[in-house]
Design a protein around this motif. Structure first.
Motif, PDB file in Angstrom:
ATOM      1  N   ILE A   9       0.843  -1.202   0.000  1.00 19.19           N
ATOM      2  CA  ILE A   9       0.000   0.000   0.000  1.00 19.19           C
ATOM      3  C   ILE A   9       0.882   1.258   0.000  1.00 19.19           C
ATOM      4  O   ILE A   9       0.675   2.186  -0.783  1.00 19.19           O
ATOM      5  N   LEU A  14       0.890   5.517  -1.843  1.00 18.96           N
ATOM      6  CA  LEU A  14       1.045   6.698  -0.996  1.00 18.96           C
ATOM      7  C   LEU A  14       2.201   7.583  -1.454  1.00 18.96           C
ATOM      8  O   LEU A  14       3.163   7.110  -2.049  1.00 18.96           O
ATOM      9  N   LEU A  37      -7.728   2.237  -0.078  1.00 17.67           N
ATOM     10  CA  LEU A  37      -6.615   1.869  -0.953  1.00 17.67           C
ATOM     11  C   LEU A  37      -6.565   0.360  -1.164  1.00 17.67           C
ATOM     12  O   LEU A  37      -6.225  -0.120  -2.242  1.00 17.67           O
ATOM     13  N   ASP A  46      -6.590   1.542 -12.061  1.00 17.58           N
ATOM     14  CA  ASP A  46      -5.428   2.281 -12.552  1.00 17.58           C
ATOM     15  C   ASP A  46      -5.370   3.656 -11.879  1.00 17.58           C
ATOM     16  O   ASP A  46      -6.240   4.509 -12.090  1.00 17.58           O
ATOM     17  N   MET A  47      -4.329   3.857 -11.090  1.00 15.35           N
ATOM     18  CA  MET A  47      -4.219   5.122 -10.354  1.00 15.35           C
ATOM     19  C   MET A  47      -3.936   6.305 -11.278  1.00 15.35           C
ATOM     20  O   MET A  47      -4.108   7.453 -10.888  1.00 15.35           O
ATOM     21  N   ASN A  48      -3.494   6.020 -12.503  1.00 16.93           N
ATOM     22  CA  ASN A  48      -3.291   7.117 -13.455  1.00 16.93           C
ATOM     23  C   ASN A  48      -4.616   7.692 -13.934  1.00 16.93           C
ATOM     24  O   ASN A  48      -4.652   8.773 -14.508  1.00 16.93           O
ATOM     25  N   GLU A  49      -5.678   6.925 -13.733  1.00 13.07           N
ATOM     26  CA  GLU A  49      -6.982   7.409 -14.190  1.00 13.07           C
ATOM     27  C   GLU A  49      -7.950   7.539 -13.031  1.00 13.07           C
ATOM     28  O   GLU A  49      -9.156   7.346 -13.175  1.00 13.07           O
ATOM     29  N   VAL A  51      -9.063  10.011  -9.746  1.00 14.16           N
ATOM     30  CA  VAL A  51      -8.935  11.340  -9.145  1.00 14.16           C
ATOM     31  C   VAL A  51      -9.603  11.319  -7.772  1.00 14.16           C
ATOM     32  O   VAL A  51     -10.758  10.902  -7.642  1.00 14.16           O
ATOM     33  N   PRO A  63      -6.592  13.028   0.142  1.00 12.71           N
ATOM     34  CA  PRO A  63      -6.002  12.954  -1.202  1.00 12.71           C
ATOM     35  C   PRO A  63      -4.551  13.422  -1.264  1.00 12.71           C
ATOM     36  O   PRO A  63      -3.802  12.992  -2.150  1.00 12.71           O
ATOM     37  N   TYR A  67      -1.024   8.773  -3.961  1.00 15.01           N
ATOM     38  CA  TYR A  67      -0.266   9.024  -5.181  1.00 15.01           C
ATOM     39  C   TYR A  67      -1.171   8.834  -6.400  1.00 15.01           C
ATOM     40  O   TYR A  67      -1.221   7.755  -7.004  1.00 15.01           O
ATOM     41  N   SER A  68      -1.911   9.877  -6.702  1.00 13.50           N
ATOM     42  CA  SER A  68      -2.778   9.902  -7.881  1.00 13.50           C
ATOM     43  C   SER A  68      -3.106  11.372  -8.097  1.00 13.50           C
ATOM     44  O   SER A  68      -2.591  12.230  -7.403  1.00 13.50           O
ATOM     45  N   ASP A  69      -3.968  11.648  -9.064  1.00 16.44           N
ATOM     46  CA  ASP A  69      -4.434  13.025  -9.185  1.00 16.44           C
ATOM     47  C   ASP A  69      -5.306  13.343  -7.980  1.00 16.44           C
ATOM     48  O   ASP A  69      -6.119  12.516  -7.556  1.00 16.44           O
ATOM     49  N   GLY A  70      -5.133  14.533  -7.428  1.00 18.80           N
ATOM     50  CA  GLY A  70      -5.913  14.914  -6.253  1.00 18.80           C
ATOM     51  C   GLY A  70      -6.419  16.330  -6.393  1.00 18.80           C
ATOM     52  O   GLY A  70      -5.729  17.209  -6.915  1.00 18.80           O
ATOM     53  N   LEU A  92     -12.412   8.814 -16.133  1.00 19.64           N
ATOM     54  CA  LEU A  92     -11.757   8.871 -14.823  1.00 19.64           C
ATOM     55  C   LEU A  92     -12.620   8.240 -13.740  1.00 19.64           C
ATOM     56  O   LEU A  92     -13.843   8.356 -13.747  1.00 19.64           O
TER      57      LEU A  92
ATOM     58  N   ARG B 236      -0.354  12.697 -12.176  1.00 17.65           N
ATOM     59  CA  ARG B 236      -0.734  12.595 -10.760  1.00 17.65           C
ATOM     60  C   ARG B 236      -0.463  13.888 -10.000  1.00 17.65           C
ATOM     61  O   ARG B 236       0.369  13.943  -9.087  1.00 17.65           O
ATOM     62  N   THR B 237      -1.150  14.908 -10.415  1.00 17.27           N
ATOM     63  CA  THR B 237      -0.959  16.215  -9.775  1.00 17.27           C
ATOM     64  C   THR B 237      -1.922  16.402  -8.616  1.00 17.27           C
ATOM     65  O   THR B 237      -3.016  15.858  -8.602  1.00 17.27           O
TER      66      THR B 237
END
Lengths: 275, 388, 69
Positions: A9, A14, A37, A46-49, A51, A63, A67-70, A92, B236-237
């Protein structure tokens, strides 16, 4: 079901340079973050997609650690921001972390209307019955007679029940647990994440620093025990009702699980017809 | 995309009202997300968007209030989609906190404010220019937005496109200040051909996700504007309204970090003042009296100046198109030969303040206010000129 | 192997309470953070259920799955 180790995790999900968290000793928010998580890990999302959106308050700092968009938005507005994110880019996965004050008071209207609109987002509301970040003021969920810094003689206002609100307005998925129900929490968050449409998971969490201290409830261990004792599973509750009995315990469990077409699906349908 | 609008309409000459022009301008500028809430006299913008967005692959959503509308617009813009909302005074007041957020987090968005008589619910169907100061100073804290004020329906369309360009270029909320008069007035408008339209996009990240810092600067044309990585792009912003460092993470107790950030938010716009600041002037060469106006009020003002010229008065006119930021230096230069300045406004005197600040005590500055809904007549302004 | 990250730990001791095999006890030494963290007193009793990791709100415990003899 076996559980994975925290190092997975921490490594995968994180922002290590942001740890340790700012949460107080025994605060339940970190646990809920962990449960969420783990649900994401189990579903291989997919953490790239993904938010994570939040408003303001203790729970809304979550957030920042993931470790993703926040999107750390404004007090109460998380669900409205999340609606914009999801509608503008339906690919997303949008997850909102909110507190009871953020979601039920200042953001109450956005909460109702996102459910009505059935936007495909997952809202995880961490309910600690108090405004923690500002030092322990009364919240819309604060139980009657409870002491807070702004109800020094006891709370005279009736609390609202966020999960029941979500149910009544028609959210397709609603569940409520406490931080003392890790397995059930993870399982419900997983279901919520898989649900197309508005899904709501409320987690009762201890705030020993404010709520616990002001109401002489002891430390987080005592509070966690108290949660277990003061809640009743919906299945048991329904059995009690059938037997003509009643209780003033808070009902926990999976409260709603239905299918309902979400906003994006409906919108895309008529957009397709227009073309 | 412009061709799409023209193709769908089947023509490019239109007879439309200002609110509709804002819709077409936005669509031509590639706006593909609109969230709004009905309010007189801006409702027609939402209606136009509801009609067009689904046909162009965009999103229209009517939110539960104006706060939610601007919040959704900011959320949508975070995914890289050009986004807009439209409102009037009461709704604009509600939006202020989120406008501050968009300033702080540097999220481009366009807000159309079709001004009506205030304060409070005031005069819903009557025109006013009472939100000029609010546009600049409505949200708390030091910041810099951009505000544009068109004088006609055609210009509403053109400036809506420009509003998106400025918003994308400088990553700042841009406010288009219409008023009920232009919003509901019908005039001839010609949609521009796609080749003639300059449409700007925010600068994408030029470095990989591992090295990317959302608020690093010095890598875009306007060097104080950071590059943008939309949500879902793998960067990842983290976006926050708290004071943040270059990584985007909260640093709320450092005076240095706060000052550096807030100064940059202002300087990124003000440094490019010469590019951003649009105005028009008339008969300035020998003008001793100068009328300064903006928006609807410019129409009677220009008429009045022309009438006064016919009777031999040395009067000129400046029309502010970009009303914020205010170009003090340029204005000082333009006004240096005048002995009197007249500022007609549909409020009790708002733009007159930075003008007074510009010229100091050397030049007489007269405010010519008019409120209640009717615009100035040329004769009212002419009378002011003749009295000087 | 069980690792307690005393930099993350805030001393709530949920792990001590919820461990079904009572692997942890409250340490008698203050950590650098000024709290009494858990001490892994009986690691041999650990059944790797990971419940302590779940209950820990601070990501301070890591129970390695691999045997480490």
């Amino acid at each position: 079901m076996g559980f994975i180790s925290n190092d997975i995790i921490i490594e995968k999900y994180l922002r290590k340079d942001m740890l340790p968290t700012i949460f107080c000793t025994g605060c339940g928010i970190g646990s809920v973050m962990n449960y969420a998580l783990r649900a994401i890990h189990d579903l291989n999302i997919d953490m790239n997609e993904t938010v994570f959106v939040s408003g303001i308050g203790c729970s809304s700092r979550v957030p920042g650690y993931i470790y993703s968009d926040g999107l750390h938005s404004l007090h109460g507005r998380a669900i409205a921001y999340a609606t914009g994110v999801k509608l503008a880019n339906p690919k997303l996965k949008v997850i909102v972390f909110t507190g009871d004050g953020d979601c039920g008071a200042i953001g109450g209207n956005h909460f109702l209307h996102a459910i009505r609109r059935n936007v495909d987002i997952t809202v995880i509301s961490i309910n600690n019955f108090i405004y923690g970040m500002t030092g322990g003021q009364v919240a819309p969920t604060t139980p009657l007679n409870s002491k807070t810094t702004t109800t020094p003689y006891g709370n005279i206002e009736y609390p609202i029940d966020l999960s029941m609100m979500a149910k009544v307005i028609g959210a397709p998925y609603v569940a409520r647990w406490t931080t003392a129900h890790p397995v059930q929490c993870i399982s419900s968050i997983k279901k919520a994440l898989q649900k197309t449409g508005f899904s709501f998971v409320e987690v009762l969490a201890p705030c020993p620093t404010s709520y616990g201290r002001l109401n002489k409830m002891g430390n987080t261990l005592d509070m966690t025990k108290h949660f277990k004792e003061s809640t009743i599973n919906i299945k048991l509750y329904e059995k009690m009702l059938a037997d003509g009995k009643t209780t003033d315990k808070m009902v926990i469990g999976e409260l709603v699980d239905i299918e309902k077409e979400d906003f994006n699906t409906k919108y895309n349908k008529f957009c397709g017809e227009l073309k | 995309m412009t061709n799409d609008v023209i193709r769908l309409l089947g023509r490019k000459d239109l007879f439309i009202q200002g609110d509709d022009a804002a819709v077409y301008g936005a669509l031509i500028a590639d706006c593909r997300f609109f969230a709004g809430y009905p309010i007189t006299p801006a409702t027609e913008v939402a209606e136009g968007m509801a009609l067009w967005m689904p046909k162009l692959g965009g999103v229209y959503v009517q939110m539960e209030d104006e706060i939610a509308s601007i919040a959704a617009v900011i959320g949508a813009s975070c995914t890289g989609v050009k986004s807009m909302t439209a409102t009037s005074g009461p709704g604009f007041s509600l939006m202020q906190e989120c406008i501050g957020y968009a300033c702080m987090a540097e999220i481009p968005c366009v807000i159309v404010n079709v001004q009506r008589g205030g304060p409070s619910t005031g005069q819903p169907t009557e025109a006013a220019q009472g939100d000029v100061m609010q546009a600049m100073w409505g949200t708390h804290g030091d910041h810099q937005i951009i505000a544009l004020a068109p004088k006609s329906v055609q210009e509403t369309l053109d400036l809506t496109i420009e509003a998106f360009n400025l918003s994308e270029d400088y990553r700042v909320p841009v406010i288009l200040l219409l008023d009920a008069e232009i919003g509901h007035m019908r005039e001839k408008v010609v949609l521009p051909e796609v080749v003639n339209v300059k449409v700007d996009e925010r600068v994408p990240a030029t470095i990989g996700p591992d090295k990317y810092r959302p608020y690093r600067t010095g890598f875009t044309r306007t060097s104080k504007v950071p590059e943008f990585a939309p949500f879902g792009s793998g960067y990842r912003t983290y976006v926050t309204g708290l004071t943040h460092d270059k990584r985007g993470f909260p640093v709320t107790t450092s005076a240095d970090v706060h000052e550096e950030l807030v100064r940059r938010l202002i300087e990124k716009v003000q440094d490019d003042m010469d590019v951003i600041w649009y105005h028009e002037d008339l008969f300035l060469d020998d003008a001793e009296i100068i009328v300064i106006s903006y928006g609807t009020t410019s129409r009677p003002a220009v008429s009045a100046v022309k009438m006064a010229r016919k009777s031999g008065i040395k009067v000129g006119h400046i029309r502010l198109i970009t009303i914020w930021p205010f170009h003090y230096e340029k204005m000082k230069e333009l006004l240096k030969n005048a002995h009197t300045i007249i500022v007609p406004e549909m409020n009790l005197g708002q733009m007159v303040h930075p003008i007074r600040e510009t010229v100091g005590k050397d030049i007489k500055v007269i405010s010519a206010p008019k409120i209640g809904g009717a615009i100035h007549t040329p004769y009212e302004i002419l009378k002011c000129i003749e009295e000087e | 192997m069980i690792h307690v990250n005393t930099n993350y730990c805030k001393g709530c001791l949920l792990c001590v309470e919820y461990c079904p095999k009572k692997v942890y006890v409250k340490s008698e030494k203050l950590s650098k953070k000024g709290v009494f963290p858990p001490e892994v007193k009986f690691p041999e009793n650990c059944i790797k259920c990971h419940l302590c990791e779940l209950m820990c709100p601070d990501f301070a415990i890591i129970v390695e799955d691999k045997d480490d003899k």
